[in-house]
Write an enzyme that holds these catalytic residues in place. Structure first.
Site, mmCIF file in Angstrom:
data_model
loop_
_atom_site.group_PDB
_atom_site.id
_atom_site.type_symbol
_atom_site.label_atom_id
_atom_site.label_comp_id
_atom_site.label_asym_id
_atom_site.label_seq_id
_atom_site.Cartn_x
_atom_site.Cartn_y
_atom_site.Cartn_z
ATOM 1 N N LYS A 283 0.908 -1.276 0.077
ATOM 2 C CA LYS A 283 -0.118 -0.089 0.062
ATOM 3 C C LYS A 283 1.017 1.222 -0.104
ATOM 4 O O LYS A 283 0.714 2.334 -0.798
ATOM 5 C CB LYS A 283 -1.017 -0.042 1.284
ATOM 6 C CG LYS A 283 -2.093 -1.055 1.071
ATOM 7 C CD LYS A 283 -2.783 -1.409 2.304
ATOM 8 C CE LYS A 283 -3.818 -2.477 2.144
ATOM 9 N NZ LYS A 283 -4.484 -2.816 3.348
ATOM 10 N N GLN B 209 -4.855 -1.388 9.462
ATOM 11 C CA GLN B 209 -4.817 -2.899 8.893
ATOM 12 C C GLN B 209 -5.219 -4.084 9.787
ATOM 13 O O GLN B 209 -4.922 -3.837 10.967
ATOM 14 C CB GLN B 209 -3.124 -3.115 8.564
ATOM 15 C CG GLN B 209 -2.991 -4.487 7.928
ATOM 16 C CD GLN B 209 -3.794 -4.483 6.573
ATOM 17 O OE1 GLN B 209 -3.562 -3.631 5.846
ATOM 18 N NE2 GLN B 209 -4.131 -5.429 6.000
ATOM 19 N N ASP C 246 -11.430 2.539 3.576
ATOM 20 C CA ASP C 246 -11.597 1.154 3.522
ATOM 21 C C ASP C 246 -13.381 1.096 3.312
ATOM 22 O O ASP C 246 -13.629 -0.084 2.950
ATOM 23 C CB ASP C 246 -11.267 0.105 4.915
ATOM 24 C CG ASP C 246 -10.025 -0.329 4.750
ATOM 25 O OD1 ASP C 246 -9.415 -0.779 3.348
ATOM 26 O OD2 ASP C 246 -9.317 -0.989 5.559
#
Ligand code: NAD
Length: 280
Positions: free
Chosen positions: A51, A95, A118
């Site tokens: 990422k 995460q 997200d």
């Protein structure tokens, strides 16, 4: 047709990069993505590294905040509050998975919904379910982009999704409903799984079960999107028995090289959208 997710992700990243350059030329500002990584799980470390690399390549600022696995929930919440208030941060991502002492729900709910790249915050989940503008989880968003490369108009198509997770199955269903598909979600408790799947014009496999979908599960001429990532010996395989299914499908994504690359590209897309929303 084998859908080349790597190529499609590259196209999307190029578009994002161009747009960032153009905005930077006018405003001298670029998007900033902050990623919180807790603990030392190897897959999480690899995902976060990818990422970071991808966001830098398109010209974003990337900030990885690392904590040891015994960090307190309070400390992480404090950091999220700080990032929520930081005008240089366009997107925040924590995460997953998290260690046991950190409540996933509490963490997700603490992220400013307008920075929730997200798309897991209940506000974004609710907006998506209501058909309103929302930040959409990256993997289903990537799947939809790939499906629409094959077929622009999905109206009236029967889509079957294997898996009902918040990450994949549920948001995928919402996106396809918005495209006027007839949507069926099947899962581990579904009876007649094979029969349900064989009715699909569009089949999305997101179960996490290696090579679950066999040749006699799929309809001739269907579009098959394989989200699954499963370790089989030293190989990564999807949820679809690719070799036996590929000639029956109109289009199919491989694993690796299908949905995976699109997920990160869509994270960049979401970060850019969050950044643009704050420019005005
Ligand atoms: P999850 O475990 O949260 O959910 C899996 C879902 O599939 C559940 O609803 C379960 O009921 C259903 N299921 C499991 N086994 C089944 C079976 N044999 N038959 C029918 N239904 C079954 O998983 P998730 O987080 O949604 O991830 C699913 C898969 O997608 C995993 O392999 C994961 O690694 C992969 N994944 C890939 C990407 C990507 O970028 N390609 C991103 C996220 C997840």
């Amino acid at each position: 047709m084998i859908i080349d997710g790597k190529k499609e992700a590259e196209i999307l990243r190029d578009e994002i990069k161009k747009e960032i350059i153009s905005i930077k030329n006018k405003t001298n500002k670029v998007p900033g993505l902050s990623v919180i990584l807790i603990g030392d799980l190897v897959p999480s470390q690899i995902y976060v590294r990818n990422k970071e690399k991808n966001s830098k390549e398109v010209g974003m600022n990337s900030n990885i905040i690392k904590y040891s696995k015994d960090v307190t929930e309070e400390e992480v919440l404090k950091k999220i509050k700080e990032l929520n208030n930081d005008k240089n941060v366009s997107g925040i991502l924590v995460q997953l998975p998290l260690p046991d002492q950190i409540g996933k729900e509490k963490i997700i709910n603490s992220i400013d919904p307008s920075k929730d790249v997200d798309g897991f915050h209940p506000i974004n989940v609710g907006n998506l379910a209501s058909g309103y503008k929302a930040i959409v989880p990256c993997t289903p968003l990537g799947c939809l982009i790939l499906i629409k490369k094959v077929e622009k108009n999905l109206s009236g198509k029967h889509a079957v999704i294997i898996g009902r997770s918040n990450l994949n199955g549920k948001p995928m269903a919402q996106l396809l409903l918005k495209e006027n598909c007839t949507v069926t979600i099947v899962h581990s408790k579904t009876k007649n799984l094979k029969e349900e799947c064989s009715k699909a014009d569009i089949l999305i496999a997101a179960a996490g079960s290696a090579k679950l979908v066999k040749k006699d599960w799929v309809k001739n001429g269907s579009i098959i999107i394989d989200v699954g990532i499963n370790q089989e010996g030293d190989k990564i395989v999807g949820d679809v028995s690719f070799e036996e299914v590929k000639d029956k499908a109109k289009a199919i994504t491989p694993v690796p090289g299908g949905v995976g690359p699109m997920t990160i590209a869509c994270l960049l897309k979401n970060t850019l959208e969050c950044f643009k929303a704050r420019l005005t």
